[in-house]
Design an enzyme around this catalytic site. Structure first.
Site, short mmCIF file in Angstrom:
data_model
loop_
_atom_site.label_atom_id
_atom_site.label_comp_id
_atom_site.label_asym_id
_atom_site.label_seq_id
_atom_site.Cartn_x
_atom_site.Cartn_y
_atom_site.Cartn_z
N ARG A 226 0.85 -1.19 0.00
CA ARG A 226 0.00 0.00 0.00
C ARG A 226 0.89 1.25 0.00
O ARG A 226 1.96 1.25 0.61
CB ARG A 226 -0.89 0.03 1.24
CG ARG A 226 -2.07 -0.92 1.20
CD ARG A 226 -3.11 -0.52 0.16
NE ARG A 226 -4.26 -1.40 0.13
CZ ARG A 226 -4.44 -2.41 -0.72
NH1 ARG A 226 -3.53 -2.69 -1.63
NH2 ARG A 226 -5.55 -3.13 -0.69
N HIS A 274 -0.84 0.08 -9.67
CA HIS A 274 -1.60 -0.75 -8.73
C HIS A 274 -2.25 -1.95 -9.44
O HIS A 274 -3.46 -2.15 -9.35
CB HIS A 274 -2.66 0.07 -7.95
CG HIS A 274 -3.16 -0.67 -6.73
ND1 HIS A 274 -3.60 -0.05 -5.60
CD2 HIS A 274 -3.29 -2.00 -6.48
CE1 HIS A 274 -3.98 -0.94 -4.70
NE2 HIS A 274 -3.79 -2.15 -5.22
#
Ligand code: NDP
Ligand code: OXD
Length: 311
Positions: A226, A274
């Site tokens: 993250r 991502h």
């Protein structure tokens, strides 16, 4: 038996999910969430990010299925119902995709592919050396579902692999380090660092100046977990000083990464959007239908998030 599943993940390939459930789990009544829809009697929800007001409206909710492996966004929502189990995504394709990404990036950094690209760009046949994998140490932060599978693959390729987790692990040929006390020892020999931790209050900002300073000079950093794990300014400074030699980032504090962000033009910093790994609807639909069957049979659910730990 009411087996209605609300799909509360706008923009997340609703059609592909609908097809997957129809094919793999036809017993589940899959319903994409629409504004103003009556959701009071729906027992199951598959969610990426809940629309405001969704949770109080789901009055008979029995299980919340997170669409991703990471659940920090769901846990941050104060209206998330407390007594309802939150099941995070663990499915074989998601794991395989991450293993592929970690292997790809570790090989990229191990072989310093940017040097080959630079040589080719000026038509130069430059000798390029790199150590054998057994002389290269790769350290993985987080030895859970994804980290342990990635570690296993890297061992297969002959790398020296170490991992850091909260509790000690015994994985074949993976040196285990656990807890804050062993973090410095884990870092001292880690030449390629891979972050696969969940984002929790304890791990937020863990990729920072003091951690980078403990790595061997010129180490590579790969963050596929993250954006909140990384202190961006500290990476910029560590790369400018040469303490961190190269990095690959798949995740960012702000996504999509803004056009003007300095990372776009930082040398030897590689960006993926991502998509290190993506939940596969068919494989996930099968997992969800299994979990619902377990629930109906009064069996224990798997991969339930421990809300106190945050993962
Ligand atoms: P798991 O919950 O299976 O594993 C988490 C690991 O982190 C465990 O080994 C755990 O230790 C360790 N850990 C957690 N907190 C600490 C801490 N404070 N100190 C030391 N170790 C800690 O998660 P997954 O492997 O399934 O997923 C990891 C993350 O990857 C997800 O949370 C998500 O954010 C990210 N992800 C990113 C994707 C992408 O495309 N970029 C795709 C999928 C996931 P212990 O085993 O002792 O509990
Ligand atoms: C996840 C993700 O958490 O895709 O699964 O990032």
């Amino acid at each position: 038996m009411n087996r209605t599943l609300l799909f509360a993940a706008a923009g997340e390939r609703a059609e592909a999910w609908s097809r997957a459930f129809a094919e793999v789990a036809p017993e589940i009544d899959f319903r994409p969430h629409q504004p103003g829809m009556d959701v009071a009697d729906i027992p199951y929800c598959l969610v990426w990010r809940a629309a405001p007001g969704l949770w109080p409206a789901m009055k008979t909710l029995k299980i919340i299925f997170g669409l991703g492996a990471g659940v920090e966004r769901l846990l941050a929502d104060p209206s998330l119902p407390r007594g309802v189990p939150l099941v995070r995504m663990v499915e074989p394709q998601l794991t395989r995709g991450m293993v592929e990404y970690v292997l790809w990036q570790c090989l990229f950094h191990h072989r310093r592919v940017w040097e080959l690209e630079a040589a080719q760009s000026c038509a130069s046949w430059r000798p390029h050396t790199y150590p054998p994998p057994w002389d290269r140490t790769i350290g993985i932060l987080g030895l859970g579902e994804l980290g342990s599978a990635a570690a296993e693959k890297l061992v297969e390729f002959g790398f020296k692999v170490r991992g850091w987790s909260r509790s000690p692990k015994s994985l074949p040929q993976v040196e285990s380090f656990a807890g804050q006390d062993q973090l410095p020892a884990f870092l001292t020999k880690t030449e390629i660092l891979v972050c696969l931790l969940p984002l929790t209050p304890e791990t937020r900002g863990i990729l920072n100046a003091s951690l980078f300073a403990r790595l061997p000079r010129g180490a590579s950093v790969i963050n596929a977990a993250r954006g909140g794990h990384l202190v961006e300014a500290d990476l910029t400074a560590a790369m400018a000083s040469g303490q961190v030699g190269a990095a690959t980032l798949d995740v960012f504090e702000t996504e999509p990464l803004p056009d003007e962000h300095p990372f776009w033009s930082t040398e030897r910093l590689y960006i993926t959007p991502h998509n290190a790994s993506i939940t596969d609807p068919r494989s996930a639909a099968w997992q969800i239908s299994r979990q619902i069957a377990r629930f109906e049979a009064g069996e224990k659910l798997e991969n339930v998030v421990d809300r106190a730990r945050g993962y």
